[in-house]
Scaffold this motif. Sequence first.
Motif, PDB file in Angstrom:
ATOM      1  N   ALA A   1      -3.246  -2.739  -6.764  1.00  0.00           N
ATOM      2  CA  ALA A   1      -3.849  -3.543  -5.699  1.00  0.00           C
ATOM      3  C   ALA A   1      -4.561  -2.570  -4.768  1.00  0.00           C
ATOM      4  O   ALA A   1      -4.102  -1.446  -4.551  1.00  0.00           O
ATOM      5  CB  ALA A   1      -2.780  -4.324  -4.942  1.00  0.00           C
ATOM      6  N   CYS A   2      -5.688  -3.008  -4.238  1.00  0.00           N
ATOM      7  CA  CYS A   2      -6.462  -2.157  -3.336  1.00  0.00           C
ATOM      8  C   CYS A   2      -6.412  -2.748  -1.926  1.00  0.00           C
ATOM      9  O   CYS A   2      -6.636  -3.949  -1.741  1.00  0.00           O
ATOM     10  CB  CYS A   2      -7.914  -2.068  -3.804  1.00  0.00           C
ATOM     11  SG  CYS A   2      -8.089  -1.312  -5.439  1.00  0.00           S
ATOM     12  N   PHE A   3      -6.133  -1.888  -0.953  1.00  0.00           N
ATOM     13  CA  PHE A   3      -6.026  -2.276   0.447  1.00  0.00           C
ATOM     14  C   PHE A   3      -7.123  -1.543   1.216  1.00  0.00           C
ATOM     15  O   PHE A   3      -7.125  -0.317   1.282  1.00  0.00           O
ATOM     16  CB  PHE A   3      -4.653  -1.892   1.005  1.00  0.00           C
ATOM     17  CG  PHE A   3      -3.507  -2.564   0.302  1.00  0.00           C
ATOM     18  CD1 PHE A   3      -2.945  -3.720   0.811  1.00  0.00           C
ATOM     19  CD2 PHE A   3      -2.998  -2.045  -0.882  1.00  0.00           C
ATOM     20  CE1 PHE A   3      -1.890  -4.341   0.157  1.00  0.00           C
ATOM     21  CE2 PHE A   3      -1.945  -2.659  -1.538  1.00  0.00           C
ATOM     22  CZ  PHE A   3      -1.392  -3.816  -1.014  1.00  0.00           C
ATOM     23  N   PHE A   4      -8.049  -2.301   1.776  1.00  0.00           N
ATOM     24  CA  PHE A   4      -9.161  -1.736   2.526  1.00  0.00           C
ATOM     25  C   PHE A   4      -8.857  -1.940   4.015  1.00  0.00           C
ATOM     26  O   PHE A   4      -8.639  -3.070   4.459  1.00  0.00           O
ATOM     27  CB  PHE A   4     -10.468  -2.431   2.132  1.00  0.00           C
ATOM     28  CG  PHE A   4     -10.825  -2.235   0.680  1.00  0.00           C
ATOM     29  CD1 PHE A   4     -11.638  -1.178   0.297  1.00  0.00           C
ATOM     30  CD2 PHE A   4     -10.349  -3.099  -0.297  1.00  0.00           C
ATOM     31  CE1 PHE A   4     -11.977  -0.985  -1.047  1.00  0.00           C
ATOM     32  CE2 PHE A   4     -10.678  -2.914  -1.633  1.00  0.00           C
ATOM     33  CZ  PHE A   4     -11.492  -1.852  -2.005  1.00  0.00           C
TER      34      PHE A   4
ATOM     35  N   PRO B   1       0.845  -1.201   0.000  1.00  0.00           N
ATOM     36  CA  PRO B   1       0.000   0.000   0.000  1.00  0.00           C
ATOM     37  C   PRO B   1       0.876   1.246   0.000  1.00  0.00           C
ATOM     38  O   PRO B   1       1.782   1.373   0.817  1.00  0.00           O
ATOM     39  CB  PRO B   1      -0.803  -0.136   1.295  1.00  0.00           C
ATOM     40  CG  PRO B   1       0.004  -1.048   2.169  1.00  0.00           C
ATOM     41  CD  PRO B   1       0.795  -1.929   1.257  1.00  0.00           C
ATOM     42  N   VAL B   2       0.639   2.152  -0.933  1.00  0.00           N
ATOM     43  CA  VAL B   2       1.482   3.339  -1.069  1.00  0.00           C
ATOM     44  C   VAL B   2       0.667   4.620  -0.931  1.00  0.00           C
ATOM     45  O   VAL B   2       0.992   5.484  -0.120  1.00  0.00           O
ATOM     46  CB  VAL B   2       2.228   3.320  -2.423  1.00  0.00           C
ATOM     47  CG1 VAL B   2       3.064   4.570  -2.605  1.00  0.00           C
ATOM     48  CG2 VAL B   2       3.098   2.081  -2.539  1.00  0.00           C
TER      49      VAL B   2
ATOM     50  N   SER C   1      -1.698   0.336  -4.372  1.00  0.00           N
ATOM     51  CA  SER C   1      -0.303   0.091  -4.753  1.00  0.00           C
ATOM     52  C   SER C   1      -0.004   0.913  -6.002  1.00  0.00           C
ATOM     53  O   SER C   1      -0.887   1.544  -6.576  1.00  0.00           O
ATOM     54  CB  SER C   1      -0.075  -1.395  -5.033  1.00  0.00           C
ATOM     55  OG  SER C   1      -0.712  -1.763  -6.247  1.00  0.00           O
ATOM     56  N   THR C   2       1.232   0.856  -6.440  1.00  0.00           N
ATOM     57  CA  THR C   2       1.620   1.584  -7.653  1.00  0.00           C
ATOM     58  C   THR C   2       1.592   0.690  -8.891  1.00  0.00           C
ATOM     59  O   THR C   2       2.047   1.099  -9.951  1.00  0.00           O
ATOM     60  CB  THR C   2       3.030   2.182  -7.490  1.00  0.00           C
ATOM     61  OG1 THR C   2       3.944   1.121  -7.189  1.00  0.00           O
ATOM     62  CG2 THR C   2       3.058   3.232  -6.395  1.00  0.00           C
ATOM     63  N   ASP C   3       1.068  -0.522  -8.767  1.00  0.00           N
ATOM     64  CA  ASP C   3       1.025  -1.451  -9.897  1.00  0.00           C
ATOM     65  C   ASP C   3       0.173  -0.890 -11.027  1.00  0.00           C
ATOM     66  O   ASP C   3      -0.866  -0.271 -10.792  1.00  0.00           O
ATOM     67  CB  ASP C   3       0.470  -2.811  -9.453  1.00  0.00           C
ATOM     68  CG  ASP C   3       1.336  -3.470  -8.412  1.00  0.00           C
ATOM     69  OD1 ASP C   3       2.498  -3.748  -8.720  1.00  0.00           O
ATOM     70  OD2 ASP C   3       0.841  -3.695  -7.288  1.00  0.00           O
TER      71      ASP C   3
ATOM     72  N   VAL D   1      -7.101  -6.725  -2.465  1.00  0.00           N
ATOM     73  CA  VAL D   1      -7.399  -7.306  -3.772  1.00  0.00           C
ATOM     74  C   VAL D   1      -6.188  -7.052  -4.652  1.00  0.00           C
ATOM     75  O   VAL D   1      -5.834  -5.905  -4.923  1.00  0.00           O
ATOM     76  CB  VAL D   1      -8.663  -6.689  -4.414  1.00  0.00           C
ATOM     77  CG1 VAL D   1      -8.933  -7.344  -5.767  1.00  0.00           C
ATOM     78  CG2 VAL D   1      -9.862  -6.840  -3.495  1.00  0.00           C
ATOM     79  N   ARG D   2      -5.556  -8.127  -5.076  1.00  0.00           N
ATOM     80  CA  ARG D   2      -4.393  -8.051  -5.969  1.00  0.00           C
ATOM     81  C   ARG D   2      -4.829  -8.486  -7.353  1.00  0.00           C
ATOM     82  O   ARG D   2      -5.470  -9.530  -7.516  1.00  0.00           O
ATOM     83  CB  ARG D   2      -3.282  -8.972  -5.459  1.00  0.00           C
ATOM     84  CG  ARG D   2      -2.061  -8.986  -6.345  1.00  0.00           C
ATOM     85  CD  ARG D   2      -1.006  -9.948  -5.832  1.00  0.00           C
ATOM     86  NE  ARG D   2       0.214  -9.860  -6.616  1.00  0.00           N
ATOM     87  CZ  ARG D   2       1.271 -10.623  -6.428  1.00  0.00           C
ATOM     88  NH1 ARG D   2       1.263 -11.540  -5.467  1.00  0.00           N
ATOM     89  NH2 ARG D   2       2.328 -10.491  -7.179  1.00  0.00           N
TER      90      ARG D   2
END
Length: 177
Positions: A85-88, A50-51, A78-80, A99-100
């Motif tokens: 990717a989402c971090f809840f 997570p960024v 994320s920076t992908d 979720v990746r």
Amino acid sequence: MKRALLLPLLGVLAACGTPVAQDVPVPTTQPQQVTTTTSAAPTVPPAPKPVNDGTCPYLATGFVAEANGQRVPKVKLSTDEPHPACFFYANATEVQLTVRVYVGDEGIAKRIVNEAAPDGSQPANSPTGWTGGYVSNEGGVVYAVAKSNAAVVVTSNQKQSIKARRIAEEAIKGLKI
């Protein structure tokens, strides 16, 4: 007498022959080097981190809160690229759901799913056409599926796989992959 004439004649013939060079280098054949290049097998990219604070572009925060059964006060990405990717988060520091998403090489997509839900995990085949597995443990559940060159991995702090599966289905629908 024949011998006496033969020896000087041999000397004359030897003197008339082709001179042999003493210091001329003799060409040698050097072995040719053959360079073979092997392309390394594609590797699985590192797990996303997570960024940045943000909004998940393919999954609504309200849906995640309802499906996972927890309030979501913060989302990080994320920076992908092209799909972060989402971090809840459940609170300021605890991630409740990740979720990746991977889209690229088919072999890597399958490896990502196999790493997340290895052999011995329960089979997963939803949504239709996607395959993989899910694993429950003391920390929650992982639901991982792949289709062609894409993979989606949902990691939840909840133990019910139905929650992670619903979120994976919704993410895939939002991603349009």
